[in-house]
Design an enzyme around this catalytic site. Sequence first.
Site, PDB file in Angstrom:
ATOM      1  N   TYR A 139      13.927  30.655   9.388  1.00 58.84           N
ATOM      2  CA  TYR A 139      12.669  31.325   9.714  1.00 58.84           C
ATOM      3  C   TYR A 139      12.504  31.486  11.221  1.00 58.84           C
ATOM      4  O   TYR A 139      12.791  30.557  11.994  1.00 58.84           O
ATOM      5  CB  TYR A 139      11.488  30.520   9.174  1.00 58.84           C
ATOM      6  CG  TYR A 139      11.286  30.687   7.689  1.00 58.84           C
ATOM      7  CD1 TYR A 139      11.075  31.944   7.131  1.00 58.84           C
ATOM      8  CD2 TYR A 139      11.312  29.588   6.846  1.00 58.84           C
ATOM      9  CE1 TYR A 139      10.884  32.093   5.761  1.00 58.84           C
ATOM     10  CE2 TYR A 139      11.122  29.720   5.484  1.00 58.84           C
ATOM     11  CZ  TYR A 139      10.904  30.987   4.943  1.00 58.84           C
ATOM     12  OH  TYR A 139      10.720  31.134   3.603  1.00 58.84           O
ATOM     13  N   LYS A 187       0.838  -1.202   0.000  1.00 58.62           N
ATOM     14  CA  LYS A 187       0.000   0.000   0.000  1.00 58.62           C
ATOM     15  C   LYS A 187       0.873   1.253   0.000  1.00 58.62           C
ATOM     16  O   LYS A 187       2.060   1.196   0.347  1.00 58.62           O
ATOM     17  CB  LYS A 187      -0.942  -0.023   1.205  1.00 58.62           C
ATOM     18  CG  LYS A 187      -0.264  -0.128   2.550  1.00 58.62           C
ATOM     19  CD  LYS A 187      -1.247  -0.612   3.617  1.00 58.62           C
ATOM     20  CE  LYS A 187      -0.600  -0.578   4.989  1.00 58.62           C
ATOM     21  NZ  LYS A 187      -1.430  -1.251   5.990  1.00 58.62           N
TER      22      LYS A 187
END
Length: 380
Positions: free
Chosen positions: A275, A54
């Site tokens: 940041y 998956k």
Amino acid sequence: MNDAPTRSLPNDDVTAVSKAAAGAVLTIDLGAIRENYRRLKAKLGSVRCAGVLKADGYGLGAAQVASALMREGCDIFFVALLAEGIALRKTVGAGPDIYVLNGLPPGSEPEALAAGLCTVINSGVQLKAWRAAARGAGRRLPAAIQVDSGMSRLGMAPAEVEAVTKDFGALDGIDVKYVMSHLACADEPRHPANEQQRMEFERLRAMLPAAPASLANSSGIFLGPSYHYDLARPGAALYGINPTPGAANPMLSVLRLEAKVAQTRSVEKGAGVGYGHAYHAEGPLSLATISFGYADGWLRRSASAAWFEGVRLPFLGRVSMDSIVLDISALQPGKLREGDLVELLGPSQSVDDAAGHAGTIGYEILAGLGARFHRRYVNA
Ligand SMILES: *Cc1c(COP(=O)(O)O)cnc(C)c1O
């Protein structure tokens, strides 16, 4: 997804992103995935072993992983979604059985039939729909019936299983290949839910027609033979995630992720980095900025490091979308240059280690790996 062109079979390099153009290189060792499959088979003895593919083979490439597993004799695969099953069928050909774990969305049965997929029946509604599809097709259709043995996620509830026993024609037209269930706490061997789920699985499957049984995921295989039944469904362990957290990892690491240095610089004491100036230099520092960030699946909250020739290079400040700043002061000046690769996952930092630094599990790290890497498949 199902319209994607069929990818070429594994070779050294199947990616569209050239190494020169990419910000990072992901190397996937198909030989190690095969060895992990063999190790699980050795634990399972004569019990069959599927491969769970998956989320594009936990981010590593379902087509390439399937091809590697088929060379080990694996001929049964599990995906989560119908779309994944349709795509996988195109790459593996007609041979292997492909099961859709989440079941089929209502109305999609013809598409599943056209792709030759087996469904996992998780509810009374899905059971009726598959029965109708069998009637329409004029033949018996293969399916696994999943029962909910106590995870409350997917699978027929006990009351729905009981209803099947009372409805004489409930399974008409359905070729029950497996009765299966899934364990919620298999990675905690002492958790009482494991044995409770196993007992409930026994009770529920006794109500259904006799069919081979399947319960164990990767960690379930390590709970012992009473959890093995007729088919195991490992995913994570194939990809090198430790199925026995807290003990040594019995699996091989299968990948290496390296990011490219975009530039280097020196800063003075007090310089704010990244940041929010989440970090200030406590003294003069040498920095390297790598072309790799949260857009590549590396979680912003991750406090981690990269490695170069065995030297640890800690992240400074915040992870940006496409870049991370490393403290490279531990290296000789000029040692690390623009274009060099530093290791993020590999011998210096396992997927499980990286997950620990980010407060998550290896599964989430793998499934989140980005799409803009240069991908190399080795040891096919
Ligand atoms: C994901 C999944 C697996 C594989 O689990 P791992 O822990 O990755 O081995 C097996 N069965 C079901 C139903 C699953 O959803």
